[in-house]
Design an enzyme around this catalytic site. Structure first.
Site, mmCIF file in Angstrom:
data_model
loop_
_atom_site.group_PDB
_atom_site.id
_atom_site.type_symbol
_atom_site.label_atom_id
_atom_site.label_comp_id
_atom_site.label_asym_id
_atom_site.label_seq_id
_atom_site.Cartn_x
_atom_site.Cartn_y
_atom_site.Cartn_z
ATOM 1 N N TRP A 103 -2.482 7.761 -20.240
ATOM 2 C CA TRP A 103 -2.633 6.525 -19.468
ATOM 3 C C TRP A 103 -1.322 5.757 -19.382
ATOM 4 O O TRP A 103 -0.979 5.218 -18.327
ATOM 5 C CB TRP A 103 -3.776 5.666 -20.018
ATOM 6 C CG TRP A 103 -5.080 6.359 -19.803
ATOM 7 C CD1 TRP A 103 -5.902 6.897 -20.750
ATOM 8 C CD2 TRP A 103 -5.699 6.667 -18.539
ATOM 9 N NE1 TRP A 103 -6.988 7.510 -20.170
ATOM 10 C CE2 TRP A 103 -6.886 7.375 -18.813
ATOM 11 C CE3 TRP A 103 -5.361 6.418 -17.208
ATOM 12 C CZ2 TRP A 103 -7.738 7.837 -17.798
ATOM 13 C CZ3 TRP A 103 -6.213 6.877 -16.206
ATOM 14 C CH2 TRP A 103 -7.384 7.570 -16.501
ATOM 15 N N ASP A 172 -2.220 -2.451 -22.103
ATOM 16 C CA ASP A 172 -3.451 -1.896 -21.542
ATOM 17 C C ASP A 172 -4.445 -1.766 -22.696
ATOM 18 O O ASP A 172 -4.281 -0.916 -23.566
ATOM 19 C CB ASP A 172 -3.140 -0.520 -20.913
ATOM 20 C CG ASP A 172 -4.389 0.194 -20.414
ATOM 21 O OD1 ASP A 172 -5.502 -0.353 -20.562
ATOM 22 O OD2 ASP A 172 -4.238 1.315 -19.873
ATOM 23 N N LYS A 196 -15.741 0.333 -20.606
ATOM 24 C CA LYS A 196 -15.854 0.987 -21.920
ATOM 25 C C LYS A 196 -16.537 0.053 -22.920
ATOM 26 O O LYS A 196 -17.623 0.340 -23.395
ATOM 27 C CB LYS A 196 -14.488 1.436 -22.423
ATOM 28 C CG LYS A 196 -13.921 2.560 -21.553
ATOM 29 C CD LYS A 196 -12.440 2.493 -21.450
ATOM 30 C CE LYS A 196 -11.873 3.247 -20.288
ATOM 31 N NZ LYS A 196 -12.386 4.571 -20.015
#
Ligand code: PMP
Length: 365
Positions: A103, A172, A196
């Site tokens: 990511w 992030d 999530k």
């Protein structure tokens, strides 16, 4: 049918949240409407969005000089929004990126479109840990330093907040937001997709320090311009109303459970229990991440050998499914098994998984 959902995201939601959403589906607060049908400027929706912000501020103890945005575009949208808003903070248009998994690597690809990227840590042959700080090359002239607190695919999580010596820190937190208390004052920007630990896909939270607003590049799309969105309380354009509603219910649920401190205690219990079985399996299960940077949210491992015996892993997935334990397959780019243990997954459900791990080993080793 009762299942335990170990998905990495979109992930399990608390049952109580889904039940409330169900009971309010056709008639929200006696409006005769579903939340989906409310105007984003109505009094009822205003209450939903301000309530969500209030609870988030309370849960994370967000200082007053930070704005909270509820945005579309996902974590991936923020990979672009961050450089579009912050690359120009310094004339060199250079940003530091700490790449510890897929990511953060994807965030680099996006940032390179808007400026220079300095990769802070040496290129890793595989993502299984965080290189020691003495191997980092931070650039004091960087506009910002970027990292991913929890790499969802590889299960690599920072156990600390990187020190940047005054350069704004961007994080992030898509896959570990609300799993532990965070000192927000250490950050310039925190962002996280909701799907999530906080709700359903479609809304992304951005927490931004006020002095970083108003620095966007002229070509920054208005929907990603932090200043415009902050100035309009995230309602410059139509907000993802239903997703914000679900997020609000999840935040309320976290509060009722005892807040992020309780979520953190549970995350410790759940991840330690799983890692303990993996580590004590005499090589039947093989953790893929170094102990000091193991994620408490996503636990990846291989079965049969360090590289993984695919036949055995497929059998594991099949038998897990027969036992109601689903979505345990590792990300397609790495294979193996990944158990995601987000907030909504209870300690008892993690214990049931631990028992399954033991039983499977006893049967197949
Ligand atoms: N960052 C992390 C850590 C992620 O796990 C994900 C998605 N799984 C993303 C960013 C990308 O988010 P999205 O798919 O919402 O764009």
């Amino acid at each position: 049918m009762s299942v335990i959902n170990f998905s990495a995201g979109p992930a399990k939601l608390p049952k109580a949240v889904l039940e409330t959403a169900q009971s309010e589906m056709l008639n929200y607060n006696n409006t005769g409407l579903s939340v989906m049908e409310l105007s984003h400027r109505s009094a009822d929706f205003t209450k939903i969005i301000t309530g969500a912000e209030k609870n988030l501020r309370e849960l994370l103890d967000i200082p007053e000089n930070y704005k909270v945005l509820f945005k579309q575009g996902g974590g991936t949208g923020q990979f672009s929004a961050v450089p579009l808003n912050l690359m120009g903070l310094k004339p060199g248009r250079c940003a530091d990126y700490i790449v510890t998994g897929s990511w953060s690597a994807k965030a680099v690809q996006e940032a390179e479109k808007y400026g220079k990227v300095n990769k802070v840590v040496p290129k890793l042959s595989k993502y299984s840990g965080i290189p020691d700080v003495d191997q980092w090359t931070l650039n004091p002239e960087a506009s910002y330093v970027y990292y991913c607190a929890n790499e969802t695919i590889h299960g690599v999580e920072f156990p600390y907040i990187p020190e940047t010596n005054g350069v704004p820190l961007v994080c992030d937190m898509s896959s570990n937001m609300l799993s532990r208390p965070v000192d927000v004052s250490k950050f310039g920007v925190i962002f996280a997709g909701a799907q999530k630990n906080m709700g359903c896909a479609g809304v992304t939270i951005v927490i931004i320090r006020e002095d970083l607003l108003g620095k966007a590049d002229p070509q920054c799309p208005v929907t990603y311009d932090y200043k415009v969105q902050a100035g309009n309380n995230s309602l410059y354009n139509t907000a993802p109303t239903y997703n914000i509603y679900i997020l609000g219910l999840v935040l309320q649920w976290v509060k009722e459970q005892g807040g992020v401190k309780k979520m953190s205690e549970n995350a410790d219990l759940k991840s330690k229990a799983v890692y303990e079985v993996v580590d004590n399996s005499n090589g039947f299960y093989n953790a893929t991440v170094e102990p000091c940077s193991r994620s408490r949210m996503n636990v990846p491992f291989r079965i049969g050998s360090k590289e993984g015996n695919e036949t055995l892993e497929n059998l594991f997935l099949e038998e897990a499914k027969q036992n109601g334990m689903i979505q345990l397959k590792g990300h397609r780019s790495v294979g193996g098994i990944r158990a995601s243990l987000y907030n909504a997954l209870s300690v008892d459900e993690a214990r049931a998984f631990v028992q399954f791990l033991k039983d499977f080993q006893a049967k197949h080793q």
